[in-house]
Design an enzyme around this catalytic site. Structure first.
Site, PDB file in Angstrom:
ATOM      1  N   ASP A  61       0.764  -1.239   0.078  1.00 47.84           N
ATOM      2  CA  ASP A  61      -0.051   0.063   0.092  1.00 47.84           C
ATOM      3  C   ASP A  61       0.870   1.182   0.026  1.00 47.84           C
ATOM      4  O   ASP A  61       1.805   1.331   0.923  1.00 47.84           O
ATOM      5  CB  ASP A  61      -0.966  -0.222   1.189  1.00 47.84           C
ATOM      6  N   ILE A  62       0.931   1.947  -1.307  1.00 46.77           N
ATOM      7  CA  ILE A  62       1.615   3.361  -0.921  1.00 46.77           C
ATOM      8  C   ILE A  62       1.160   4.346  -0.191  1.00 46.77           C
ATOM      9  O   ILE A  62      -0.061   4.677  -0.381  1.00 46.77           O
ATOM     10  CB  ILE A  62       1.800   3.884  -2.506  1.00 46.77           C
ATOM     11  N   HIS A  83       5.417  13.040 -16.763  1.00 51.71           N
ATOM     12  CA  HIS A  83       6.293  14.253 -16.931  1.00 51.71           C
ATOM     13  C   HIS A  83       6.308  15.201 -15.832  1.00 51.71           C
ATOM     14  O   HIS A  83       5.524  15.080 -14.900  1.00 51.71           O
ATOM     15  CB  HIS A  83       5.550  15.124 -18.259  1.00 51.71           C
ATOM     16  N   GLU A 142       7.267  17.939 -21.578  1.00 52.46           N
ATOM     17  CA  GLU A 142       5.846  17.435 -22.158  1.00 52.46           C
ATOM     18  C   GLU A 142       4.984  18.315 -22.433  1.00 52.46           C
ATOM     19  O   GLU A 142       4.320  18.475 -23.774  1.00 52.46           O
ATOM     20  CB  GLU A 142       5.033  16.540 -20.864  1.00 52.46           C
ATOM     21  N   GLU A 143       5.006  19.470 -21.809  1.00 55.51           N
ATOM     22  CA  GLU A 143       4.011  20.603 -22.125  1.00 55.51           C
ATOM     23  C   GLU A 143       4.267  21.407 -23.486  1.00 55.51           C
ATOM     24  O   GLU A 143       3.544  21.995 -24.065  1.00 55.51           O
ATOM     25  CB  GLU A 143       3.992  21.543 -20.765  1.00 55.51           C
ATOM     26  N   ASP A 199      -0.061  10.568 -15.759  1.00 59.46           N
ATOM     27  CA  ASP A 199      -0.182  12.024 -16.213  1.00 59.46           C
ATOM     28  C   ASP A 199      -1.547  12.536 -15.386  1.00 59.46           C
ATOM     29  O   ASP A 199      -2.532  12.429 -16.571  1.00 59.46           O
ATOM     30  CB  ASP A 199      -0.110  12.504 -17.626  1.00 59.46           C
TER      31      ASP A 199
HETATM   32  N1  TRP Z   1      -1.059  15.662 -21.112  1.00 63.12           N
HETATM   33  C1  TRP Z   1      -1.955  16.608 -20.939  1.00 63.12           C
HETATM   34  C2  TRP Z   1      -1.071  17.786 -20.371  1.00 63.12           C
HETATM   35  O1  TRP Z   1      -0.089  17.343 -19.549  1.00 63.12           O
HETATM   36  C3  TRP Z   1      -3.182  16.231 -20.234  1.00 63.12           C
HETATM   37  C4  TRP Z   1      -3.809  15.397 -21.044  1.00 63.12           C
HETATM   38  C5  TRP Z   1      -5.020  15.576 -21.908  1.00 63.12           C
HETATM   39  C6  TRP Z   1      -3.848  14.052 -20.998  1.00 63.12           C
HETATM   40  N2  TRP Z   1      -5.649  14.450 -22.077  1.00 63.12           N
HETATM   41  C7  TRP Z   1      -4.839  13.486 -21.742  1.00 63.12           C
HETATM   42  C8  TRP Z   1      -3.029  13.224 -20.260  1.00 63.12           C
HETATM   43  C9  TRP Z   1      -5.223  11.958 -21.734  1.00 63.12           C
HETATM   44  C10 TRP Z   1      -3.204  11.879 -20.304  1.00 63.12           C
HETATM   45  C11 TRP Z   1      -4.312  11.266 -21.104  1.00 63.12           C
HETATM   46  O2  TRP Z   1      -1.419  18.882 -20.468  1.00 63.12           O
HETATM   47 ZN    ZN Z   2       0.185  16.670 -17.954  1.00 66.04          ZN
HETATM   48 CA    CA Z   3      -2.275   4.000  -0.404  1.00 63.98          CA
END
Ligand code: TRP
Ligand code: ZN
Ligand code: CA
Length: 314
Positions: free
Chosen positions: A40-41, A122, A168-169, A197
């Site tokens: 369990d985290i 990310h 990532e962004e 994410d």
């Molecule tokens: N990756 C996007 C972000 O960081 C967020 C996001 C939108 C997303 N749709 C998704 C992440 C589907 C995982 C799956 O801004």
């Molecule tokens: Zn994201």
């Molecule tokens: Ca937990």
């Protein structure tokens, strides 16, 4: 039964134990699980990482964005924790929009390096906020899972590798850089990439990526065990760091609790929360702070990360 001397197994004990075994399981009991269950985290540990990421943002102009001091400080925080826990860490550098970006890669020593299981998230935020749900949440859960692997001194059959992606962004830049710089041999050794994410959205849904069937089943089974219904993730397939892996032919999967899309009445009926309101009203905004987290969602998803890492690396 005769007591065995510590460190030795007596002949009596071996015979007695063998007589209990019928068809590989203990007679009268359920078959022994093939894999040790994931721990369990602790939610408190995951939240402590979020507090640190929030402090880093606050001390660095309010964000942890690519090319800014808050990003590098976030990476240094995660790396220090992993180094202290026995990981082999590496920083992979790249350039995007004229600024230096970094991925952090952490390998857990051991396991068959011809079969690599990866889990990643990310670590960068947008410029407009601290990025605590997007994506401190995934970053903290993956970090705490990696630390749990160390605490358990897990010795999986497969090799475990964790990753925190930069930029990532800006369009999945760090993860794409990582995949593109892998040799085709090394790419073919990755048996699965798990992506996290946004997993603590304040008005959460429980979404599982509809990708590799075995990975998807691992997640779905976990939530079924909790009695929590899931749905297939549809809010933008390919919008996170699993996409470059998937394009390269690596089996992928992941979890998501929703971004700017609104929760429907049917979803609110099964998950609670507020219908007609975004899963994350603070998506890409300055209010994506430590207040922008649903603890139950973060806890369940963090435990699911560990469950999948344990199960898929066994
Ligand atoms: N990756 C996007 C972000 O960081 C967020 C996001 C939108 C997303 N749709 C998704 C992440 C589907 C995982 C799956 O801004
Ligand atoms: Zn994201
Ligand atoms: Ca937990």
């Amino acid at each position: 039964m005769k007591l065995s001397v510590p460190g030795r197994v007596t002949a009596t004990a071996v015979v007695a134990a063998a007589s209990l075994l019928v068809g590989g399981s203990i007679a009268g009991a359920a078959p022994a699980p093939a894999v040790a269950a994931a721990p369990d985290i602790p939610l408190a540990n995951v939240k402590a990482h979020l507090t640190q990421l929030q402090s880093i943002a606050t001390a660095n102009g309010g964000n942890r964005a690519h090319g800014r001091a808050g990003y590098r400080a976030s990476l240094d925080y995660v790396k220090a924790r992993l180094d202290a826990a026995g990981y082999t860490t590496a920083i992979q550098q790249f350039t995007s929009s004229g600024r230096t970006g970094y991925n952090l890669i952490a390998d857990w020593p051991g396991g068959d390096t011809d079969q690599v299981v990866m889990a990643g998230s990310h670590l960068d935020s947008v410029i407009s906020g601290a990025g605590i749900n997007d994506n401190g949440s995934g970053s903290a859960a993956v970090l705490e899972t990696a630390l749990a692997v160390s605490r358990a001194n897990l010795q999986p059959t497969k090799h475990l590798r964790f990753a925190w992606w930069g930029a990532e962004e800006l369009g999945l830049v760090g993860s794409r850089h990582y995949v593109n710089t892998l040799s085709s041999t090394d790419r073919s050794k990755i048996t699965g990439y798990l992506n996290f994410d946004m997993i603590g959205s304040p008005n959460p849904g429980y979404f599982v990526y509809d990708d590799d069937p075995a990975i998807e089943k691992t997640f779905k089974d976990y939530f079924t065990g909790l009695g929590v219904p899931t749905e297939i993730e549809t809010e933008g397939d390919g919008r996170s760091d699993h996409a470059p892996f998937k394009s390269a032919g690596v089996p992928v999967g992941g979890l998501f609790t929703g971004a700017s899309r609104a929760k429907t009445a049917a979803q609110a009926a099964k998950w609670g929360g507020t219908s007609g309101q975004a899963f994350d009203r603070c998506y890409h905004s300055s209010c994506d702070t430590t207040s922008n987290i649903n603890d139950t969602a973060l806890d369940r998803n963090s435990d699911a990360v560990a469950h999948a890492v344990w199960e898929l690396s066994s």
